[in-house]
Design an enzyme around this catalytic site. Structure first.
Site, PDB file in Angstrom:
ATOM      1  N   GLU A 160      -6.756   5.206   7.808  1.00  0.00           N
ATOM      2  CA  GLU A 160      -6.474   6.476   7.515  1.00  0.00           C
ATOM      3  C   GLU A 160      -7.261   7.030   6.681  1.00  0.00           C
ATOM      4  OE1 GLU A 160      -2.821   5.722   5.351  1.00  0.00           O
ATOM      5  OE2 GLU A 160      -1.855   5.204   7.410  1.00  0.00           O
ATOM      6  N   GLY A 196       2.924   2.561  10.624  1.00  0.00           N
ATOM      7  CA  GLY A 196       3.687   3.702  10.441  1.00  0.00           C
ATOM      8  C   GLY A 196       4.605   3.976  11.657  1.00  0.00           C
ATOM      9  N   GLY A 248       3.109  -1.129   4.226  1.00  0.00           N
ATOM     10  CA  GLY A 248       3.113   0.289   3.728  1.00  0.00           C
ATOM     11  C   GLY A 248       4.591   0.615   3.574  1.00  0.00           C
ATOM     12  N   GLY A 249       5.125   1.433   4.405  1.00  0.00           N
ATOM     13  CA  GLY A 249       6.756   1.578   4.212  1.00  0.00           C
ATOM     14  C   GLY A 249       7.288   0.888   3.610  1.00  0.00           C
ATOM     15  N   ASN A 306       0.939  -1.152   0.089  1.00  0.00           N
ATOM     16  CA  ASN A 306      -0.159   0.034  -0.002  1.00  0.00           C
ATOM     17  C   ASN A 306       0.916   1.131   0.022  1.00  0.00           C
ATOM     18  OD1 ASN A 306      -1.787   1.912   0.409  1.00  0.00           O
ATOM     19  ND2 ASN A 306      -2.410   1.611   2.564  1.00  0.00           N
ATOM     20  N   TRP A 307       1.072   1.895  -1.159  1.00  0.00           N
ATOM     21  CA  TRP A 307       1.897   3.082  -1.229  1.00  0.00           C
ATOM     22  C   TRP A 307       1.336   4.232  -0.741  1.00  0.00           C
ATOM     23  CZ3 TRP A 307       3.748   3.046  -6.915  1.00  0.00           C
ATOM     24  CH2 TRP A 307       4.759   1.985  -7.411  1.00  0.00           C
ATOM     25  N   LYS A 308       0.184   4.430  -0.013  1.00  0.00           N
ATOM     26  CA  LYS A 308      -0.439   5.559   0.276  1.00  0.00           C
ATOM     27  C   LYS A 308      -0.158   6.554  -0.592  1.00  0.00           C
ATOM     28  CE  LYS A 308       0.028   3.300   4.745  1.00  0.00           C
ATOM     29  NZ  LYS A 308       0.190   3.486   6.161  1.00  0.00           N
ATOM     30  N   GLU A 336      -5.610  -4.319  10.863  1.00  0.00           N
ATOM     31  CA  GLU A 336      -4.191  -3.143  11.026  1.00  0.00           C
ATOM     32  C   GLU A 336      -4.471  -2.399  12.347  1.00  0.00           C
ATOM     33  OE1 GLU A 336      -2.201  -2.468   6.719  1.00  0.00           O
ATOM     34  OE2 GLU A 336      -3.886  -0.982   7.058  1.00  0.00           O
ATOM     35  N   SER A 363       3.769  -1.894  10.053  1.00  0.00           N
ATOM     36  CA  SER A 363       5.120  -1.964  10.377  1.00  0.00           C
ATOM     37  C   SER A 363       5.737  -3.385  10.075  1.00  0.00           C
ATOM     38  CB  SER A 363       5.731  -1.577  11.734  1.00  0.00           C
ATOM     39  OG  SER A 363       5.130  -0.314  11.951  1.00  0.00           O
ATOM     40  N   HIS A 394      -9.464   1.876   4.851  1.00  0.00           N
ATOM     41  CA  HIS A 394      -8.268   1.931   5.517  1.00  0.00           C
ATOM     42  C   HIS A 394      -8.260   2.804   6.637  1.00  0.00           C
ATOM     43  CE1 HIS A 394      -4.069   2.817   6.395  1.00  0.00           C
ATOM     44  NE2 HIS A 394      -3.595   1.501   5.853  1.00  0.00           N
TER      45      HIS A 394
HETATM   46  P1  13P Z   1       3.104   0.494   7.518  1.00  0.00           P
HETATM   47  O1  13P Z   1       3.623  -0.861   7.072  1.00  0.00           O
HETATM   48  O2  13P Z   1       4.007   1.781   6.922  1.00  0.00           O
HETATM   49  O3  13P Z   1       3.298   0.498   9.052  1.00  0.00           O
HETATM   50  O4  13P Z   1       1.762   0.647   6.959  1.00  0.00           O
HETATM   51  C1  13P Z   1       0.878  -0.373   7.247  1.00  0.00           C
HETATM   52  C2  13P Z   1      -0.478   0.055   6.431  1.00  0.00           C
HETATM   53  O5  13P Z   1      -1.213   1.021   6.761  1.00  0.00           O
HETATM   54  C3  13P Z   1      -0.807  -0.622   5.207  1.00  0.00           C
HETATM   55  O6  13P Z   1      -2.097  -0.362   4.955  1.00  0.00           O
END
Ligand code: 13P
Length: 251
Positions: free
Chosen positions: A99, A175, A236-237, A12-14, A169, A215, A97
């Site tokens: 966010e 993050g 994510g990251g 997930n690049w966000k 999640e 994470s 999600h």
């Molecule tokens: P991180 O892997 O950056 O913690 O993000 C997780 C996430 O929200 C994937 O959708």
């Protein structure tokens, strides 16, 4: 319960990368990528989807969106519909999600509408659920996640739920570098599967794919993926660099 589920690792690049950066990632990742029994996809901002589809054509790397609107078309400035994503041949769509729930007024009601619309076509939804820190500290995490799962999936059929991907999640692990312990993640994924069994029956519970997200990275992917109830990861990251992401897939 026998576990016949295929492992599924999705990025997930966000809100990251320019078009040039997305192209560079895709070319590099395509070279690194080895087709294994692990299913893989990158979920990215809308402006990258056509680029990723073009570069990943002929590979088994899936492409996903990060959100979609439930109406097919109309006066919804700034939105992109499921119908538009279907036309582009998109494989997956993240829905709900944390966010989006936190910053963009996504509710269980809109999540539910989006899931119903996605199931009219071929795009596989990746539904995100998870508690925040305050809820976990109060010992309410299972109750919170169960309520989300029940509300988000209201009115769906067992056949639809079998095709669904759910990403657990915990908001406190996103993050932050703080990962849920494999035991904590496994326990909640098992709880989600139990809720699915209670509402949709044993077959749906056996087939639904449940990912962990928060994470997850090369250093902890093996431990998490070895847990019985964890079928995959939403990354994510660690999905932003081709080498990191490939290492997670190679867990
Ligand atoms: P991180 O892997 O950056 O913690 O993000 C997780 C996430 O929200 C994937 O959708």
């Amino acid at each position: 319960m026998s576990n016949m589920r295929t492992p599924f690792i999705a990025g997930n690049w966000k809100m990251n990368k320019t078009v040039r950066e997305a192209e560079e990632f895709a070319e590099a990742f395509k070279k690194l990528y080895k087709d294994t029994e692990v299913k893989t996809a990158i979920c990215a901002p809308y402006i990258h989807l056509a680029t990723l589809k073009r570069i990943f054509a002929g590979t088994s790397i899936g492409v996903g969106a990060e959100n979609a609107h439930y109406e097919d078309a109309g006066a919804y400035t700034g939105e992109v519909s499921v119908a538009m994503l279907e036309d582009l041949g998109i494989d997956y769509c993240i829905i709900g999600h944390s966010e989006r729930r936190q910053y963009f007024a996504e509710t269980d009601e809109t999540v539910n509408k989006k899931l119903h619309r996605l199931f009219q076509g071929p795009i596989v939804p990746i539904l995100c659920v998870g508690e925040n820190l305050e809820q976990r500290e109060a010992g309410r995490e299972k109750e919170v996640v169960e309520k989300q799962v029940r509300a988000d999936l209201a009115g769906l059929t067992a056949e639809q739920v079998k095709k669904l991907v759910i990403a657990y999640e915990p908001v406190w692990a996103i993050g932050t570098g703080k990962t849920a312990s494999p035991a904590q993640a496994n326990e909640m994924c098992g709880h989600i599967r139990q809720v699915i069994e209670n509402v949709f029956g044993e077959e749906a519970a056996d087939e639904v794919t449940i990912q962990y997200g928060g994470s997850m990275k090369p250093a902890n992917a093996t431990e998490l993926m070895n847990m019985e109830e964890i079928d995959g990861g939403l990354i994510g990251g660690a999905s932003l660099q081709p080498e990191d992401f490939m290492k997670v897939i190679d867990f």
